[in-house]
Scaffold this motif. Structure first.
Motif, PDB file in Angstrom:
ATOM      1  N   LYS A   1       0.951  -1.092   0.013  1.00 10.15           N
ATOM      2  CA  LYS A   1      -0.169  -0.016  -0.031  1.00 10.15           C
ATOM      3  C   LYS A   1       0.710   1.344  -0.009  1.00 10.15           C
ATOM      4  O   LYS A   1       1.732   1.532   0.796  1.00 10.15           O
ATOM      5  CB  LYS A   1      -0.930  -0.078   1.371  1.00 10.15           C
ATOM      6  CG  LYS A   1      -1.681  -1.264   1.369  1.00 10.15           C
ATOM      7  CD  LYS A   1      -2.870  -1.193   0.314  1.00 10.15           C
ATOM      8  CE  LYS A   1      -3.937  -2.336   0.618  1.00 10.15           C
ATOM      9  NZ  LYS A   1      -4.875  -2.335  -0.063  1.00 10.15           N
ATOM     10  N   MET A   2       0.537   2.099  -0.801  1.00  8.78           N
ATOM     11  CA  MET A   2       1.433   3.358  -1.142  1.00  8.78           C
ATOM     12  C   MET A   2       1.241   4.279   0.013  1.00  8.78           C
ATOM     13  O   MET A   2      -0.061   4.721   0.474  1.00  8.78           O
ATOM     14  CB  MET A   2       1.123   4.017  -2.418  1.00  8.78           C
ATOM     15  CG  MET A   2       1.880   5.091  -2.817  1.00  8.78           C
ATOM     16  SD  MET A   2       1.515   5.805  -4.584  1.00  8.78           S
ATOM     17  CE  MET A   2      -0.242   6.075  -4.480  1.00  8.78           C
ATOM     18  N   PHE A   3       2.383   4.859   0.600  1.00  7.16           N
ATOM     19  CA  PHE A   3       2.114   5.942   1.466  1.00  7.16           C
ATOM     20  C   PHE A   3       2.885   7.223   1.367  1.00  7.16           C
ATOM     21  O   PHE A   3       2.688   8.166   1.828  1.00  7.16           O
ATOM     22  CB  PHE A   3       2.607   5.637   3.210  1.00  7.16           C
ATOM     23  CG  PHE A   3       4.124   5.207   3.283  1.00  7.16           C
ATOM     24  CD1 PHE A   3       4.902   6.323   3.920  1.00  7.16           C
ATOM     25  CD2 PHE A   3       4.725   4.129   2.781  1.00  7.16           C
ATOM     26  CE1 PHE A   3       5.944   6.075   3.948  1.00  7.16           C
ATOM     27  CE2 PHE A   3       6.015   3.856   3.194  1.00  7.16           C
ATOM     28  CZ  PHE A   3       6.678   4.981   3.539  1.00  7.16           C
ATOM     29  N   LEU A   4       3.671   6.983   0.125  1.00  8.35           N
ATOM     30  CA  LEU A   4       4.455   8.412  -0.348  1.00  8.35           C
ATOM     31  C   LEU A   4       4.905   8.143  -1.546  1.00  8.35           C
ATOM     32  O   LEU A   4       5.406   7.027  -2.082  1.00  8.35           O
ATOM     33  CB  LEU A   4       5.535   8.546   0.748  1.00  8.35           C
ATOM     34  CG  LEU A   4       6.599   9.941   0.456  1.00  8.35           C
ATOM     35  CD1 LEU A   4       6.801  10.524   1.864  1.00  8.35           C
ATOM     36  CD2 LEU A   4       7.573   9.626  -0.191  1.00  8.35           C
ATOM     37  N   LEU A   5       4.728   9.004  -2.370  1.00 13.83           N
ATOM     38  CA  LEU A   5       5.442   9.219  -3.826  1.00 13.83           C
ATOM     39  C   LEU A   5       6.125  10.575  -3.776  1.00 13.83           C
ATOM     40  O   LEU A   5       5.788  11.827  -3.260  1.00 13.83           O
ATOM     41  CB  LEU A   5       4.589   9.003  -4.736  1.00 13.83           C
ATOM     42  CG  LEU A   5       3.305   9.852  -5.020  1.00 13.83           C
ATOM     43  CD1 LEU A   5       3.392  10.282  -6.374  1.00 13.83           C
ATOM     44  CD2 LEU A   5       2.070   9.367  -4.321  1.00 13.83           C
ATOM     45  N   THR A   6       7.347  10.655  -4.799  1.00 11.38           N
ATOM     46  CA  THR A   6       8.001  11.730  -4.832  1.00 11.38           C
ATOM     47  C   THR A   6       8.408  11.998  -6.189  1.00 11.38           C
ATOM     48  O   THR A   6       9.109  10.896  -6.735  1.00 11.38           O
ATOM     49  CB  THR A   6       9.366  11.984  -3.866  1.00 11.38           C
ATOM     50  OG1 THR A   6       9.912  13.318  -4.170  1.00 11.38           O
ATOM     51  CG2 THR A   6      10.024  10.925  -3.790  1.00 11.38           C
ATOM     52  N   PRO A   7       8.357  13.017  -7.034  1.00 10.33           N
ATOM     53  CA  PRO A   7       9.037  13.054  -8.311  1.00 10.33           C
ATOM     54  C   PRO A   7      10.637  13.115  -7.953  1.00 10.33           C
ATOM     55  O   PRO A   7      10.930  13.845  -7.290  1.00 10.33           O
ATOM     56  CB  PRO A   7       8.501  14.363  -8.936  1.00 10.33           C
ATOM     57  CG  PRO A   7       7.921  15.071  -7.779  1.00 10.33           C
ATOM     58  CD  PRO A   7       7.580  14.067  -6.600  1.00 10.33           C
TER      59      PRO A   7
ATOM     60  N   GLU B   1       1.828   5.829   9.324  1.00 12.39           N
ATOM     61  CA  GLU B   1       1.065   5.044  10.349  1.00 12.39           C
ATOM     62  C   GLU B   1      -0.555   4.844   9.832  1.00 12.39           C
ATOM     63  O   GLU B   1      -1.163   3.938  10.428  1.00 12.39           O
ATOM     64  CB  GLU B   1       1.285   5.872  11.608  1.00 12.39           C
ATOM     65  CG  GLU B   1       2.443   5.774  12.267  1.00 12.39           C
ATOM     66  CD  GLU B   1       3.010   6.839  13.118  1.00 12.39           C
ATOM     67  OE1 GLU B   1       2.097   7.678  13.370  1.00 12.39           O
ATOM     68  OE2 GLU B   1       4.039   6.883  13.639  1.00 12.39           O
ATOM     69  N   LEU B   2      -1.016   6.090   9.216  1.00 13.64           N
ATOM     70  CA  LEU B   2      -2.408   5.639   8.548  1.00 13.64           C
ATOM     71  C   LEU B   2      -2.531   4.432   7.704  1.00 13.64           C
ATOM     72  O   LEU B   2      -3.407   3.899   7.647  1.00 13.64           O
ATOM     73  CB  LEU B   2      -2.850   6.877   7.832  1.00 13.64           C
ATOM     74  CG  LEU B   2      -2.974   8.284   8.624  1.00 13.64           C
ATOM     75  CD1 LEU B   2      -3.197   9.420   7.653  1.00 13.64           C
ATOM     76  CD2 LEU B   2      -4.253   8.205   9.306  1.00 13.64           C
ATOM     77  N   VAL B   3      -1.650   4.289   6.933  1.00 10.89           N
ATOM     78  CA  VAL B   3      -1.578   3.262   5.918  1.00 10.89           C
ATOM     79  C   VAL B   3      -1.433   1.842   6.812  1.00 10.89           C
ATOM     80  O   VAL B   3      -2.212   0.965   6.737  1.00 10.89           O
ATOM     81  CB  VAL B   3      -0.693   3.250   4.848  1.00 10.89           C
ATOM     82  CG1 VAL B   3      -0.286   1.879   4.016  1.00 10.89           C
ATOM     83  CG2 VAL B   3      -0.749   4.450   3.987  1.00 10.89           C
ATOM     84  N   VAL B   4      -0.657   1.799   7.603  1.00  4.56           N
ATOM     85  CA  VAL B   4      -0.283   0.529   8.649  1.00  4.56           C
ATOM     86  C   VAL B   4      -1.712   0.453   9.325  1.00  4.56           C
ATOM     87  O   VAL B   4      -2.244  -0.705   9.521  1.00  4.56           O
ATOM     88  CB  VAL B   4       0.796   0.565   9.594  1.00  4.56           C
ATOM     89  CG1 VAL B   4       0.824  -0.334  10.639  1.00  4.56           C
ATOM     90  CG2 VAL B   4       2.033   0.722   8.612  1.00  4.56           C
ATOM     91  N   ALA B   5      -2.338   1.492   9.844  1.00  4.88           N
ATOM     92  CA  ALA B   5      -3.550   1.234  10.746  1.00  4.88           C
ATOM     93  C   ALA B   5      -4.717   0.703   9.904  1.00  4.88           C
ATOM     94  O   ALA B   5      -5.576   0.038  10.389  1.00  4.88           O
ATOM     95  CB  ALA B   5      -3.924   2.465  11.160  1.00  4.88           C
TER      96      ALA B   5
END
Length: 119
Positions: free
Chosen positions: A34-40, A102-106
């Protein structure tokens, strides 16, 4: 914060993987798929999109209008774009990354959360 610091911090979290599923110019960090961060990879200054509690997202955008806004091409209710322009300290940026993680893990299944605790 620069890209190497961002990458190292994300990868220091249990169960995190990195990939470029949207092409070679976008680096994506996931936990349990599950994605929690992306960066160009080519943004100047560095920016990243991170998941955020909707009420907290509004508060952050109001407090930091030059640095935090709704993330481009993402659900703006749940995702912020954060520009690393020097307004926020590295510690605050790390807190925003941790909040997203933490939101994704929850939201993971209990067995997946337990597996991360053992990792």
């Amino acid at each position: 914060m620069h890209i190497e610091q961002l990458r190292d911090y994300c990868l220091s979290k249990p169960g995190v993987t990195e990939s470029c599923p949207f092409g070679p110019e976008i680096l994506v960090f996931k936990v349990a798929g599950k994605m929690f961060l992306l960066t160009p990879l080519d943004s100047q200054p560095l920016s990243f999109s991170a998941k955020c509690d909707p009420e907290y997202a509004v508060e952050l955008r109001e407090r930091h209008p030059n640095t935090i806004k709704g993330a481009y091409h993402m659900n703006k209710r749940h995702w912020n774009e954060v520009v690393c322009n020097g307004e926020l300290s590295d510690g605050v940026l790390e807190n925003l990354i941790s909040h997203s993680y933490e939101l994704v893990v929850a939201g993971l299944r209990k067995q997946d959360r337990e597996a991360l605790k053992r990792a």
